[in-house]
Write a protein that holds these residues in place. Structure first.
Motif, PDB file in Angstrom:
ATOM      1  N   HIS A 146      -1.222   4.200  -3.110  1.00  0.00           N
ATOM      2  CA  HIS A 146      -1.140   5.235  -2.080  1.00  0.00           C
ATOM      3  C   HIS A 146      -0.710   4.631  -0.749  1.00  0.00           C
ATOM      4  N   SER A 202      -0.576   5.744   3.633  1.00  0.00           N
ATOM      5  CA  SER A 202      -1.209   6.616   4.619  1.00  0.00           C
ATOM      6  C   SER A 202      -0.468   6.517   5.944  1.00  0.00           C
ATOM      7  N   SER A 228       5.234  11.356   6.097  1.00  0.00           N
ATOM      8  CA  SER A 228       4.750  10.305   5.209  1.00  0.00           C
ATOM      9  C   SER A 228       5.830   9.248   5.023  1.00  0.00           C
ATOM     10  N   ASP A 258      -2.085  11.209   3.249  1.00  0.00           N
ATOM     11  CA  ASP A 258      -2.245  10.194   2.207  1.00  0.00           C
ATOM     12  C   ASP A 258      -1.505  10.674   0.965  1.00  0.00           C
TER      13      ASP A 258
END
Length: 322
Positions: free
Chosen positions: A74, A76, A100, A317
């Motif tokens: 992931h 963030s 993102s 996220d």
């Protein structure tokens, strides 16, 4: 479930009779203690290798195990700045807030120098999208494995700290926490344009093209474009509304999963509305259709004079399978 991922994977490895795990293995190192642990791309690669070594499991089965454990990579991105989006003026009632990193990349992959504006918060001049960059382009610019799946996204978590103006002109408007709210957040989508990038070179934020919200050609400039924003809430794109006339800062956490299956016209979607979410955002379609390189954006919204979307922080996220 995701918070206990390391313990789950460690238990699975022991069940598979994998007894020789290095003492400094990321699985062993994080199997106890820190419940907020998020696996790195190295951790995922090590676990995959262990599962294959233990029982020669096929790759598809290993992927299924990691999906069930939510053992995903992931990234963030954050916005920590007080911003107000004001209703009543078309020029001020739609505000780009945050984007993102490209799906599948651990950072922006974009060229940055002293003259560049920040990748996560800069809104480039809108231009129409031509041919989209595919995964092979991004694979040449990174030194780690990109997702093998065409649609690798698994989960998006949006976090907001915000509030509206704290009052309403009519008491009836404040009777329902969310239904009468005219301050909210929408999701957007951008993709990199192939014509704006040279094969193998670093990307620029100016190579991004909007998919949502859409753009339209301006009447005064044949080569100019503007973003198109709906006046009212869009159930398909609305992430979260602020509670009405609440003077305290509100914290909202909204999770979209590739496993979501709530049709927009179902009874279950009414529960999303009651929570201040868009009724059309519970079917998982947005997450399942994301491709490698896609960029998720958040827009702040306010409508009508007197309404103000006061924002303290925003976070995105993005989780994906490798």
């Amino acid at each position: 479930m995701a918070a206990n991922v390391p313990s789950i994977v460690w238990s699975a490895l022991r069940a598979l009779s994998l007894t020789e795990v290095p003492r400094d293995s990321p699985v062993r190192r994080h199997s106890e203690g820190d419940k907020s642990y998020q696996p790195s791309i190295v951790d995922v690669a090590v676990v995959k290798a262990m599962l294959y070594r233990a029982k020669k499991l096929p790759a598809d089965l290993i992927d299924t195990i990691l999906d069930m454990a939510e053992y995903w990579i992931h990234t963030s991105t954050h916005l920590d700045e007080r911003i107000s989006v004001m209703g009543g003026s078309e020029a001020r009632e739609n505000k780009f807030l945050l984007r993102s990193y490209p799906l599948g990349l651990l950072n922006s992959g974009a060229r940055q120098n002293a003259n560049d504006q920040p990748y996560t918060t800069t809104l480039p001049t809108p231009r129409p999208l031509g041919e989209t960059l595919d995964a092979s382009f991004f694979a040449k610019s990174v030194k780690y494995p990109l997702p093998r799946l065409a649609h690798p996204a698994r989960k998006i978590v949006f976090k907001f700290r915000s509030q509206d103006q704290g009052y309403v002109s009519s008491p009836e408007e404040g009777d329902h926490p969310y239904s009468g709210s005219w301050t909210w957040f929408d999701v957007g989508l951008e993709r990199f344009d192939a014509d704006a990038a040279v094969d193998g070179s670093a990307l620029s934020v100016n190579s991004l093209r909007p998919v949502q919200p859409p753009i339209r050609q301006t009447s005064s400039d044949p080569v100019g474009y503007n973003y198109t924003h709906e006046l009212l809430h869009s159930p398909e794109w609305e992430i979260q509304r602020n509670q009405t006339a609440l003077r305290q800062w509100q914290d909202h956490v909204v999770t979209w999963s590739y496993l979501d299956d709530i049709p927009a016209d179902s009874e279950r979607s009414k529960a999303l509305e009651a929570q201040g979410r868009g009724r059309g955002t519970g079917d998982g379609k947005f997450v399942r259709q994301l491709q490698v390189g896609d960029v998720i954006t958040v827009w702040g919204k306010a409508r009508f004079p007197g309404w103000s979307n006061r924002i303290e922080s925003v976070q995105i996220d993005v989780y994906w399978a490798v």
